[in-house]
Design a protein around this motif. Sequence first.
Motif, mmCIF file in Angstrom:
data_model
loop_
_atom_site.group_PDB
_atom_site.id
_atom_site.type_symbol
_atom_site.label_atom_id
_atom_site.label_comp_id
_atom_site.label_asym_id
_atom_site.label_seq_id
_atom_site.Cartn_x
_atom_site.Cartn_y
_atom_site.Cartn_z
ATOM 1 N N LEU A 88 24.029 84.722 13.324
ATOM 2 C CA LEU A 88 24.692 83.676 13.938
ATOM 3 C C LEU A 88 25.814 84.150 14.802
ATOM 4 O O LEU A 88 25.881 83.679 16.108
ATOM 5 C CB LEU A 88 24.771 82.496 13.032
ATOM 6 N N LEU A 89 26.740 84.653 14.138
ATOM 7 C CA LEU A 89 28.092 85.134 14.837
ATOM 8 C C LEU A 89 27.836 85.988 15.736
ATOM 9 O O LEU A 89 28.575 85.864 16.867
ATOM 10 C CB LEU A 89 29.210 85.618 13.487
ATOM 11 N N ALA A 90 27.034 86.830 15.619
ATOM 12 C CA ALA A 90 26.810 88.065 16.852
ATOM 13 C C ALA A 90 26.172 87.326 17.878
ATOM 14 O O ALA A 90 26.579 87.680 19.079
ATOM 15 C CB ALA A 90 25.888 89.104 16.146
ATOM 16 N N GLN A 91 25.365 86.435 17.759
ATOM 17 C CA GLN A 91 24.594 85.701 18.767
ATOM 18 C C GLN A 91 25.611 84.808 19.496
ATOM 19 O O GLN A 91 25.661 84.818 20.846
ATOM 20 C CB GLN A 91 23.531 84.830 18.326
ATOM 21 N N LEU A 92 26.523 84.361 18.910
ATOM 22 C CA LEU A 92 27.742 83.404 19.466
ATOM 23 C C LEU A 92 28.491 84.224 20.333
ATOM 24 O O LEU A 92 28.796 83.813 21.482
ATOM 25 C CB LEU A 92 28.377 82.490 18.444
ATOM 26 N N LEU A 93 28.940 85.412 19.849
ATOM 27 C CA LEU A 93 29.719 86.363 20.434
ATOM 28 C C LEU A 93 29.176 87.053 21.541
ATOM 29 O O LEU A 93 29.879 87.115 22.620
ATOM 30 C CB LEU A 93 30.114 87.377 19.562
ATOM 31 N N ALA A 94 27.897 87.143 21.606
ATOM 32 C CA ALA A 94 27.030 87.687 22.925
ATOM 33 C C ALA A 94 27.100 86.665 24.089
ATOM 34 O O ALA A 94 27.385 87.209 25.079
ATOM 35 C CB ALA A 94 25.691 87.795 22.373
ATOM 36 N N PHE A 95 26.935 85.305 23.681
ATOM 37 C CA PHE A 95 26.825 84.275 24.436
ATOM 38 C C PHE A 95 28.333 84.493 25.135
ATOM 39 O O PHE A 95 28.541 84.156 26.449
ATOM 40 C CB PHE A 95 26.730 82.810 24.022
ATOM 41 N N THR A 96 29.428 84.518 24.430
ATOM 42 C CA THR A 96 30.934 84.283 24.754
ATOM 43 C C THR A 96 31.291 85.554 25.765
ATOM 44 O O THR A 96 31.879 85.471 26.728
ATOM 45 C CB THR A 96 31.598 84.521 23.642
ATOM 46 N N ALA A 97 30.651 86.806 25.359
ATOM 47 C CA ALA A 97 30.875 87.958 26.242
ATOM 48 C C ALA A 97 30.048 87.840 27.550
ATOM 49 O O ALA A 97 30.869 88.149 28.599
ATOM 50 C CB ALA A 97 30.388 89.210 25.572
ATOM 51 N N VAL A 98 28.923 87.338 27.733
ATOM 52 C CA VAL A 98 28.375 87.235 28.832
ATOM 53 C C VAL A 98 28.964 86.140 29.814
ATOM 54 O O VAL A 98 29.260 86.192 30.897
ATOM 55 C CB VAL A 98 26.860 86.642 28.815
#
Length: 138
Positions: A88-98
């Motif tokens: 979950l954390l990795a996916q949230l970080l991916a959105f934030t990076a995009v």
Amino acid sequence: MEMLTHSLAGIGPFFTYLVIGLALIAVFKVIYSAITPYDEWGLVKESQNQAAAIGIGGALVGFTLALAAAASNSVSVTDYLLWAGVALLAQLLAFTAVRFVILPGLVEKIEQNNVAAAIVLAAINISVGLLNAACMSY
């Protein structure tokens, strides 16, 4: 009959992991929607916004790929939940990076139904999910 009984011996853990997984997907959807400054479901339902559908779809697929790896590699329900949290954390970080690095203006682009931006977002979310899943195969 003995073979069938032996084959179904894991039905309890199967349903336990399945129900937990479905609940985690729902929790992910709520958390992911909370961090995005736009209402994906509202955009999809009310405006038939394809960009929002592609974006949330990619996020759900990416998270579920990692969740599947967590389920298949975990040694206990607690372990499963821990690695689901990592996913979950990795996916949230991916959105934030995009949103802030790769595609500044992403929010406006999704709201304006920019499908190209949504495809990039979905592709990154799925890619992070695949990488996350592979990294869980320790």
